[in-house]
Design a protein around this motif. Structure first.
Motif, short mmCIF file in Angstrom:
data_model
loop_
_atom_site.label_atom_id
_atom_site.label_comp_id
_atom_site.label_asym_id
_atom_site.label_seq_id
_atom_site.Cartn_x
_atom_site.Cartn_y
_atom_site.Cartn_z
N SER A 95 0.83 -1.21 0.00
CA SER A 95 0.00 0.00 0.00
C SER A 95 0.86 1.25 0.00
O SER A 95 0.57 2.23 -0.71
N TYR A 96 1.94 1.26 0.79
CA TYR A 96 2.85 2.41 0.82
C TYR A 96 3.42 2.65 -0.58
O TYR A 96 3.57 3.80 -1.02
N ARG A 97 3.75 1.58 -1.27
CA ARG A 97 4.26 1.72 -2.65
C ARG A 97 3.19 2.34 -3.55
O ARG A 97 3.47 3.28 -4.31
N GLU A 98 1.99 1.81 -3.45
CA GLU A 98 0.90 2.27 -4.30
C GLU A 98 0.54 3.71 -3.99
O GLU A 98 0.37 4.54 -4.90
N TRP A 99 0.43 4.04 -2.71
CA TRP A 99 0.06 5.41 -2.33
C TRP A 99 1.13 6.42 -2.74
O TRP A 99 0.81 7.53 -3.18
N SER A 100 2.39 6.03 -2.61
CA SER A 100 3.48 6.92 -3.03
C SER A 100 3.44 7.14 -4.54
O SER A 100 3.64 8.26 -5.03
N LYS A 101 3.17 6.06 -5.27
CA LYS A 101 3.09 6.17 -6.73
C LYS A 101 1.94 7.08 -7.14
O LYS A 101 2.06 7.87 -8.09
N GLN A 102 0.82 6.98 -6.43
CA GLN A 102 -0.32 7.84 -6.73
C GLN A 102 0.05 9.31 -6.61
O GLN A 102 -0.36 10.14 -7.43
N GLN A 103 0.83 9.65 -5.59
CA GLN A 103 1.26 11.03 -5.42
C GLN A 103 2.12 11.50 -6.58
O GLN A 103 2.01 12.63 -7.05
N LYS A 104 2.97 10.62 -7.07
CA LYS A 104 3.89 10.99 -8.14
C LYS A 104 3.20 11.09 -9.49
O LYS A 104 3.73 11.72 -10.41
N THR A 105 2.05 10.45 -9.63
CA THR A 105 1.37 10.45 -10.93
C THR A 105 0.21 11.44 -11.01
O THR A 105 -0.52 11.44 -11.99
N GLN A 106 0.04 12.27 -9.98
CA GLN A 106 -1.00 13.31 -10.04
C GLN A 106 -0.67 14.30 -11.16
O GLN A 106 0.49 14.56 -11.46
N GLU A 107 -1.70 14.85 -11.77
CA GLU A 107 -1.50 15.78 -12.88
C GLU A 107 -0.86 17.09 -12.43
O GLU A 107 -0.12 17.73 -13.18
N LEU A 108 -1.15 17.51 -11.20
CA LEU A 108 -0.66 18.78 -10.70
C LEU A 108 0.17 18.57 -9.44
O LEU A 108 -0.13 17.69 -8.64
N THR A 109 1.19 19.40 -9.26
CA THR A 109 2.07 19.29 -8.10
C THR A 109 2.36 20.67 -7.53
O THR A 109 2.52 21.65 -8.27
N VAL A 110 2.42 20.73 -6.20
CA VAL A 110 2.77 21.96 -5.50
C VAL A 110 4.10 21.76 -4.77
O VAL A 110 4.29 20.74 -4.09
N ALA A 111 5.01 22.69 -4.91
CA ALA A 111 6.25 22.70 -4.14
C ALA A 111 6.01 23.46 -2.85
O ALA A 111 5.63 24.63 -2.88
N LEU A 112 6.19 22.78 -1.72
CA LEU A 112 5.97 23.39 -0.41
C LEU A 112 7.32 23.50 0.30
O LEU A 112 7.87 22.50 0.75
N LEU A 113 7.85 24.71 0.35
CA LEU A 113 9.19 24.96 0.90
C LEU A 113 9.05 25.65 2.25
O LEU A 113 8.28 26.59 2.39
N TYR A 114 9.82 25.18 3.23
CA TYR A 114 9.71 25.80 4.56
C TYR A 114 10.96 25.56 5.38
O TYR A 114 11.80 24.71 5.06
N ALA A 115 11.08 26.32 6.45
CA ALA A 115 12.04 26.06 7.52
C ALA A 115 11.25 26.23 8.81
O ALA A 115 10.25 26.95 8.85
N SER A 116 11.69 25.55 9.87
CA SER A 116 10.91 25.58 11.10
C SER A 116 11.85 25.56 12.30
O SER A 116 12.46 24.54 12.60
N ALA A 117 11.96 26.69 12.97
CA ALA A 117 12.90 26.81 14.07
C ALA A 117 12.46 26.01 15.29
O ALA A 117 13.25 25.32 15.94
#
Length: 456
Positions: free
Chosen positions: A245-267
Motif C-alpha cells: 500500500s505504501y508503494r501504491e500510495w506513493s506512486k499515486q502522489q507521483k502520478t498526479q497531474e498537478l504538483t505543489v512545491a511546499l518549501l519551509y524552515a521551522s525553528a
C-alpha cells in the motif's frame, strides 16, 4: 461526558529478548492534523536485551515520569548501553536529560543530522554519540547484530530504521505507523486499522512520497517479519499488504497531474506544523505535494522541484527580525526559477514580529505572482482553528490550480476546434457555486467552492 482514561505505559514482550514499552494517550494528543481522527496514539519505545542493552526512542516530556518508572521496574537503568534514536525531536529533550542523570554511561546511536540536533537540544551535556551512516552494525550479543538504514525526509532529516536479524524485527520509526490507542499490541484483524493507516500516510508521508519510495527501496534488503512502529499497533499480520500500500500510495502522489512545491524552515516546529496542515489540504483535493525542508535541502534540489511544480508555497519563522538564511537562499532560487504564471503562497509563524513572512509575500507580489490564498501569519503555537484554516487554504490553493489548468485546456480546445464552442458553453452550465460547511464538535468552517457538481 465520558471520563477520559489517564495516560499510562504498557509493557509487552514481543519476541526473544525484545520488549515494547508503549506510552499511551487515549484521547487526542495534540491539535496537529495527523491526530484529527481523535483515536489517541501511542509512543512506542523498545528494549533489546542481549549481552548489551539497547533502548529505542524514549517518549516526549509528557511521559518522562511514568515511562522511566515503568522502565526502572523492569530494567536496571545503569545497565543500558545504548539509546537508539530513529529521529531526534526537541520534545524528547527532557526525557533524555533525565535519563542521562540516572544512566550517564549511555551512548546515543543516531544519524549525523541526529547528532547535530541532539547536541543543540542538550547543549550543556557531555554526550557520547555513535553516528551511523548506513553501513555499520551494532553487536549487542546473543545474535542481536543490528543493521541500519538512513531514511531521511524533509520533516525528519535525521531518520534511521534499525533491523535485528535475530528476531527479524525492523524498527521503522515514523514509517508504517498509525495514531490509534488500545490494548492490542499487534495488528491482529489488521483491516480495522486500514482507515487510520491511510490517514496517517496522507498526513505525514504523502508530502514526502519521493523520499518514502527511496526508504522502501532500502528497507527491501531486510526480510522483516514485524514492523516495530513508532506509533500505534505493531505491524505483523498486515505487513505485506501495508508495504504494498505504501508503494501504491506513493506512486499515486507521483502520478498526479498537478504538483505543489511546499518549501519551509521551522525553528521550533510551529512553521512545520502549519506546512503539514497546508499539505494535507492540498493532497485531499487530489493535487500532489513535494515538501522540502530548506534547512536540509540542497539548492539544486529546490530548483528542480520548483521548476517541475505547477505552484509553490513558502513558509518561514522569523528569527531576530529576519528570515533564516536557508529561506533567503530558497527565495532567491524561486524568484529566478518559477515562471510568473505559477500560483504562489506564503505563510509562517513568529514570536514578536513577522518580518520574514512579510518579506516573502512582498517579494512574490513585486515579482508579479498571483497568491492562491491570503498570507497566513501565526503568532507562537498554532491552535486547532488555525490548523483547520491552513488545511482549507491548502484545498483552496489546489482547487485554484485545477481551475487554472481547466481554463488553459478549455482555451486550447476552443482555438483548435471551433465546433467545440457549443459543447464548451453547455459544459459551463453543469457546475455550481456553493458554500460548503463543516462542523465537528465545537469546530466549524465554511468555504466557497465552484467544483461541486450535482449527483445523477
Amino acid at each position: 461526558m465520558p471520563e477520559t482514561k489517564q495516560r499510562d505505559v504498557q509493557v509487552f514482550l514481543i519476541n526473544t529478548d525484545t520488549t515494547v514499552v508503549r506510552s499511551r494517550t487515549w484521547d487526542r494528543l495534540k491539535f496537529e492534523i495527523e491526530y484529527a481522527l481523535q483515536r489517541g496514539t501511542t509512543a512506542n519505545s523498545y528494549v533489546i536485551r542481549g549481552d548489551k542493552i539497547a533502548l529505542f526512542d524514549p517518549p516526549g516530556e509528557s511521559f518522562t515520569e511514568v515511562f522511566l518508572e515503568a522502565l526502572q521496574a523492569r530494567f536496571d537503568l545503569k545497565s543500558i548501553d545504548y539509546v537508539i534514536l530513529g529521529h531526534v525531536n526537541p520534545n524528547r529533550g527532557f526525557t533524555l536529560k533525565t535519563l542521562l542523570e540516572l544512566a550517564p554511561q549511555i551512548t546515543f546511536v543516531c544519524s549525523n543530522p541526529g547528532a547535530i540536533a541532539l547536541r543543540s537540544i542538550l547543549p550543556d551535556q557531555e554526550l557520547d554519540i555513535k553516528v551511523v551512516r548506513g553501513e555499520e552494525t551494532l553487536d549487542l550479543g546473543q545474535g542481536h547484530r543490528l543493521e541500519f538504514a538512513l531514511t531521511p525526509s524533509p520533516r525528519w532529516p535525521a531518520a534511521i530504521c534499525t533491523y535485528d536479524p535475530q528476531t527479524a524485527i525492523l524498527f521503522t520509526d515514523k514509517l508504517f505507523g498509525s495514531h490509534i490507542c488500545g490494548n492490542q499490541v499487534m495488528d491482529e484483524g489488521w483491516t480495522i486499522y486500514s482507515e487510520d493507516r491511510r490517514y496517517y500516510f496522507d498526513c505525514l508521508m504523502a508530502p514526502h512520497a519521493r523520499q518514502v519510495e527511496k526508504a522502501l527501496d532500502k528497507l527491501d534488503a531486510f526480510p522483516a517479519k514485524i514492523y516495530a512502529t513508532g506509533h500505534g499497533p505493531l505491524v505483523r499480520y498486515g505487513l505485506l499488504h501495508l508495504t504494498n500500500s505504501y508503494r501504491e500510495w506513493s506512486k499515486q502522489q507521483k502520478t498526479q497531474e498537478l504538483t505543489v512545491a511546499l518549501l519551509y524552515a521551522s525553528a521550533y516546529g510551529n512553521t512545520g506544523t502549519l506546512a503539514q496542515a497546508i499539505a494535507r489540504g492540498i493532497t485531499k483535493a487530489g493535487v500532489a505535494v513535494e515538501c522540502l525542508n530548506c534547512e536540509a535541502a540542497e539548492p539544486e534540489e529546490i530548483q528542480t522541484v520548483v521548476e517541475k511544480a505547477d505552484g509553490f508555497i513558502m513558509g518561514s519563522p522569523t528569527l531576530g527580525g529576519h528570515a533564516p538564511t536557508q529561506i533567503q537562499t530558497a527565495l532567491g532560487i524561486v524568484l529566478s526559477t518559477a515562471t510568473k504564471t505559477k500560483l504562489a503562497g506564503a505563510f509562517g509563524s513568529f514570536g514578536w514580529s513577522g518580518e520574514a513572512i512579510d518579506l516573502i509575500e512582498s517579494k512574490f507580489r513585486d515579482a508579479g505572482y498571483q497568491l492562491g490564498f491570503e498570507t497566513i501569519r501565526v503568532k507562537f503555537k498554532p491552535t486547532e482553528v488555525t490548523l483547520q484554516y491552513c488545511e482549507e487554504a491548502g484545498t483552496d490553493f489546489a482547487q485554484a490550480l485545477k481551475k487554472a489548468k481547466k481554463a488553459r485546456t478549455s482555451r486550447k480546445t476552443v482555438s483548435e476546434s471551433q465546433a467545440a464552442r457549443t459543447e464548451q458553453a453547455v459544459g459551463r452550465l453543469i457546475g455550481s457555486l456553493c458554500i460548503v460547511t463543516t462542523k465537528q464538535g465545537e469546530l466549524s468552517g465554511a468555504m466557497l467552492a465552484d467544483w461541486v457538481a450535482q449527483a445523477t
